[in-house]
Motif scaffolding. Structure first.
Motif, PDB file in Angstrom:
ATOM      1  N   SER A 144       0.826  -1.220   0.000  1.00 47.65           N
ATOM      2  CA  SER A 144       0.000   0.000   0.000  1.00 47.65           C
ATOM      3  C   SER A 144       0.854   1.262   0.000  1.00 47.65           C
ATOM      4  N   ASN A 165      -8.343  -2.861  -3.918  1.00 48.85           N
ATOM      5  CA  ASN A 165      -7.183  -2.910  -3.014  1.00 48.85           C
ATOM      6  C   ASN A 165      -6.502  -1.559  -2.834  1.00 48.85           C
ATOM      7  N   PRO A 186      -5.540   1.737  -1.206  1.00 50.89           N
ATOM      8  CA  PRO A 186      -5.678   2.210   0.187  1.00 50.89           C
ATOM      9  C   PRO A 186      -6.425   3.539   0.254  1.00 50.89           C
TER      10      PRO A 186
END
Length: 447
Positions: A216, A257, A259
């Protein structure tokens, strides 16, 4: 009103049949000789023929009735024919049923059985014509799709896939974000490539980023770039994906996915076209068509507070759902043959095993299975044992272990074969007679 042609040289028989058929809202044409019957067939639209096996000019052999049937069959191969026969002609009638006659009844006939057979055959004929029309319509649609658009050599044969392809081509020229949803391995990136290939920015760059493949802390740098010293190890400035895609298309795979910080910055770029590199205060302006894909349930993530609702609606101006391979059964065999190495072919039992497998890994799993089978198979023809699938064990004993194909498999095989039962039976690994029995049991039309 459906039309039945009665060919019988006995006026009393023709009248009795006409009365019987009229009670069931069937129009009747009458012919007292084979020649008159063939002449009527050439000028009238007829749904079914009921013909005698013996005529006045004939002896008791039934040869004239046999010849009449053969002439009808040759000139009108899809027209159902019911034979009316005396017991002396029973063997000839049975032979003609094997040659394609729809049914035979001994005189005197049973009214209920005759009417049931006539109505069933007329309904089957109407359903078969509708099937043929649908097949022809789908062929025209496919030809139009292939001629008008760049489909990136995609392999498909299922109507569900064609609907997705048609919609992808339709929205390609609209300069709006598109969200492609579907399970892993179903081909979402190929749909993104098709959208880009038919867009107004098809000559521009096509840049991809898998948001699930990076930590991330690095995703923002990948998306927006970074100046030297922006993070540990950043010894020099680097260009991000948005800068690389300027004037073209950016495909963000596994967008679920991303962040929270990256979600907020992505939303700003989508709204303004502006962003800053990490470690920089200078705004940069880009014009990028954003396509995204996910296998995640984004609405559920919104409810859980892990995905921004405003970003979801920005990405989801147009949503394309690509079904799993199990919901596109018509694609399984074309894709399997496409993935086979040169010099290899699929045996009928292996084809049946491939159709029966659930494909939880979708197209990616199918590709791996076919490539492995092509490499490890001892013979040119791939057999069930070469596939390494649990379902294939039922086929290793031979075609007799073949579970019955379901209604959907049979209808799709018939559609691919343009209604030719023999061809569909070969594809399904069945004899023509076995396929007829299963079609009758399931109420499926036959050619």
């Amino acid at each position: 009103m459906p039309t039945v042609l009665v060919i019988d040289d006995n006026p009393a028989v023709a009248t009795a049949l006409e009365v019987l058929f009229s009670l069931h809202e069937l129009r009747t044409l009458r012919a007292l000789s084979p020649q008159e019957g063939l002449a009527l067939l050439r000028k009238e639209a007829v749904d079914l023929v009921v013909q005698d096996m013996n005529f006045a000019a004939d002896t008791t052999s039934g040869e004239e009735g046999v010849e009449l049937f053969r002439e009808i069959r040759a000139a009108f191969p899809d027209l159902p024919v019911i034979l009316l026969t005396a017991w002396t002609h029973l063997d000839a009638a049975v032979d003609l049923v094997k040659a394609g006659a729809a049914d035979y009844l001994a005189k005197p006939w049973d009214d209920r059985r005759l009417i049931a057979s006539v109505i069933n055959l007329i309904e089957l004929g109407q359903a078969n014509r509708e099937l043929q029309q649908r097949v022809q319509r789908e062929r025209r649609q496919r030809r139009d799709l292939e001629e008008r658009f760049d489909l990136r050599d995609v392999v498909w044969n299922d109507p569900a896939t064609e609907r997705v392809l048609a919609l992808a081509c339709q929205v390609a020229r609209a300069d709006v974000p598109v969200l492609i949803t579907g399970p892993n391995g179903s081909g979402k990136e190929r749909i993104a490539e098709i959208i880009r290939a038919n867009s107004s920015v098809k000559e521009g760059p096509f840049v991809t980023l898998n948001c699930g493949a990076l930590p991330s802390e690095l995703i923002e740098a990948e998306l927006f770039g970074a100046d030297a010293g922006a993070y540990t190890g950043a010894s020099k400035a680097r260009e991000g994906k948005f800068e690389a895609a300027d004037g073209g298309t950016l495909f963000l795979d596994e967008i679920g996915n991303l962040p929270p910080a990256g979600q907020m910055k992505l939303l700003r770029v989508l709204e303004t076209g502006r962003f800053e590199r990490l470690g920089s205060n200078r705004e940069r302006q880009v014009k990028v068509r954003v396509l995204s894909a996910t296998n995640a349930d984004l609405p559920a993530m919104i409810r859980a507070g892990t995905f921004r609702e405003d970003l979801y609606y920005r990405l989801n101006v147009i949503e394309l759902r690509l079904p799993p391979l199990a919901e596109r059964p018509g694609d399984i065999l074309p894709l399997a043959e496409h993935f086979l190495p040169p010099g290899k072919s699929l045996g009928e039992a292996a084809r049946a095993a491939l159709r029966q497998h659930g494909w939880p890994g979708n197209v990616r799993e199918l590709k791996n299975v076919m490539q492995r089978a092509g490499l490890l198979a001892a013979n040119e023809c791939i057999e069930p044992a070469d596939l390494g699938l649990p379902v294939a064990a039922a086929y290793i004993a031979g075609p007799t272990a073949d579970p019955e194909p379901d209604r959907d498999s049979i209808e799709r095989a018939l559609a691919r074969a343009s209604g030719v039962v023999a061809q569909a039976a070969a594809e399904l690994g069945l004899s023509r007679q076995a396929l007829y029995r299963r079609m009758e049991r399931l109420g499926i039309v036959r050619s």
